[in-house]
Write a protein that holds these residues in place. Sequence first.
Motif, mmCIF file in Angstrom:
data_model
loop_
_atom_site.group_PDB
_atom_site.id
_atom_site.type_symbol
_atom_site.label_atom_id
_atom_site.label_comp_id
_atom_site.label_asym_id
_atom_site.label_seq_id
_atom_site.Cartn_x
_atom_site.Cartn_y
_atom_site.Cartn_z
ATOM 1 N N UNK A 93 -1.116 -12.102 0.427
ATOM 2 C CA UNK A 93 -1.455 -12.219 1.852
ATOM 3 C C UNK A 93 -1.226 -10.908 2.600
ATOM 4 N N UNK A 94 -0.096 -10.244 2.331
ATOM 5 C CA UNK A 94 0.196 -8.987 3.017
ATOM 6 C C UNK A 94 -0.224 -7.816 2.137
ATOM 7 N N UNK A 95 -0.879 -6.810 2.715
ATOM 8 C CA UNK A 95 -1.333 -5.673 1.907
ATOM 9 C C UNK A 95 -0.183 -4.998 1.168
ATOM 10 N N UNK A 96 -0.365 -4.760 -0.112
ATOM 11 C CA UNK A 96 0.649 -4.098 -0.934
ATOM 12 C C UNK A 96 0.079 -2.757 -1.385
ATOM 13 N N UNK A 97 0.270 -1.751 -0.546
ATOM 14 C CA UNK A 97 -0.288 -0.423 -0.813
ATOM 15 C C UNK A 97 0.829 0.615 -0.689
ATOM 16 N N UNK A 98 0.555 1.825 -1.154
ATOM 17 C CA UNK A 98 1.522 2.914 -1.027
ATOM 18 C C UNK A 98 1.233 3.641 0.290
ATOM 19 N N UNK A 99 1.990 3.300 1.332
ATOM 20 C CA UNK A 99 1.662 3.767 2.680
ATOM 21 C C UNK A 99 1.866 5.260 2.864
ATOM 22 N N UNK A 100 2.713 5.873 2.023
ATOM 23 C CA UNK A 100 2.958 7.312 2.165
ATOM 24 C C UNK A 100 1.955 8.155 1.371
ATOM 25 N N UNK A 101 1.033 7.490 0.671
ATOM 26 C CA UNK A 101 -0.006 8.200 -0.087
ATOM 27 C C UNK A 101 -1.349 8.074 0.619
ATOM 28 N N UNK A 102 -2.285 8.974 0.288
ATOM 29 C CA UNK A 102 -3.625 8.906 0.881
ATOM 30 C C UNK A 102 -4.419 7.775 0.233
ATOM 31 N N UNK A 103 -5.550 7.464 0.826
ATOM 32 C CA UNK A 103 -6.460 6.461 0.265
ATOM 33 C C UNK A 103 -6.852 6.860 -1.158
ATOM 34 N N UNK A 104 -7.216 8.141 -1.337
ATOM 35 C CA UNK A 104 -7.612 8.632 -2.665
ATOM 36 C C UNK A 104 -6.477 8.426 -3.670
ATOM 37 N N UNK A 105 -5.248 8.782 -3.268
ATOM 38 C CA UNK A 105 -4.106 8.684 -4.185
ATOM 39 C C UNK A 105 -3.785 7.232 -4.538
ATOM 40 N N UNK A 106 -3.944 6.328 -3.568
ATOM 41 C CA UNK A 106 -3.739 4.902 -3.843
ATOM 42 C C UNK A 106 -4.722 4.415 -4.907
ATOM 43 N N UNK A 107 -5.978 4.804 -4.755
ATOM 44 C CA UNK A 107 -7.000 4.384 -5.719
ATOM 45 C C UNK A 107 -6.776 5.041 -7.076
ATOM 46 N N UNK A 108 -6.355 6.312 -7.039
ATOM 47 C CA UNK A 108 -6.102 7.054 -8.275
ATOM 48 C C UNK A 108 -4.968 6.399 -9.069
ATOM 49 N N UNK A 109 -3.914 5.979 -8.366
ATOM 50 C CA UNK A 109 -2.750 5.375 -9.014
ATOM 51 C C UNK A 109 -3.100 4.008 -9.616
ATOM 52 N N UNK A 110 -4.149 3.373 -9.069
ATOM 53 C CA UNK A 110 -4.561 2.051 -9.558
ATOM 54 C C UNK A 110 -5.567 2.138 -10.699
ATOM 55 N N UNK A 111 -6.046 3.338 -10.979
ATOM 56 C CA UNK A 111 -7.036 3.523 -12.050
ATOM 57 C C UNK A 111 -6.411 3.071 -13.380
ATOM 58 N N UNK A 112 -7.183 2.361 -14.237
ATOM 59 C CA UNK A 112 -6.619 1.787 -15.468
ATOM 60 C C UNK A 112 -5.792 2.748 -16.326
ATOM 61 N N UNK A 113 -6.135 4.017 -16.370
ATOM 62 C CA UNK A 113 -5.373 4.965 -17.191
ATOM 63 C C UNK A 113 -4.121 5.469 -16.471
#
Length: 249
Positions: free
Chosen positions: A91-111
């Motif tokens: 329900x509540x967004x679970x993101x890395x707020x101190x990172x950029x949008x790009x870095x959040x997506x990069x960290x979630x990449x399967x590798x």
Amino acid sequence: MLMKTKDIILAVEGLTVSFNGFKAVNDFSMYVDEEQIYVIIGPNGAGKTTVLDLICGKTAATAGSIKFKGRELSKLSENQIVHAGVGRKFQNPSIYENLTVFENLELSYPQARTALSALFARRDQAMTDSILDVAQQIFLADFLDVQADFLSHGQKQWLEIGMLLIQNPSLLMLDEPVAGMSVAERRQTAELLRRIATGRSVLVIEHDMQFVENIADHVQVMHQGKSLSEGSMQKVKQDPRVIDVYLGH
């Protein structure tokens, strides 16, 4: 020419979980097809979020079966269920707020599933292309260098959906994805979900009936841990039992 019928990707049968004798989910069954947007609605305390907890392995079932692509999930760990192709947004967004949008997506990449592996994962063209493609889908292509903390609530919700999308799950589960969003953001989210349901199934829990009407292929109503009614939104809206316990209030 006969149209090919969609296969069932998720089969939940007789699902039950008891907490100190209280059955939060009671003999609940559901069948989600490939590329279907399946929505569960119902009053607070009906057991909707618990169903998602059971599917993703956060909670262990007391009885019943959860088959995903024919494979029993109830014996797998949360991590194994993710790797099997099930993505879950809370329900509540679970993101890395101190990172950029790009870095959040990069960290979630399967590798790059962990912070350590992300440090050593080579940022190749395939990864960059995937990040740019997902950012475009979630309306954040112009926000790639923005720190996540500065996004609006709705944009944070989209970013978390993007963090799941980049892992390419076959089933995406979203718990109240438009809670707290503006009318415009809700409209965009409906558009987003319809688009991402091409190639995957989406299971949604939601209270916003207009949003449900805009996205749902199939609606199931829960009440006191059980299935009360299901079918099209039109059919469910006209069911006297649903009006009595949910829509009428």
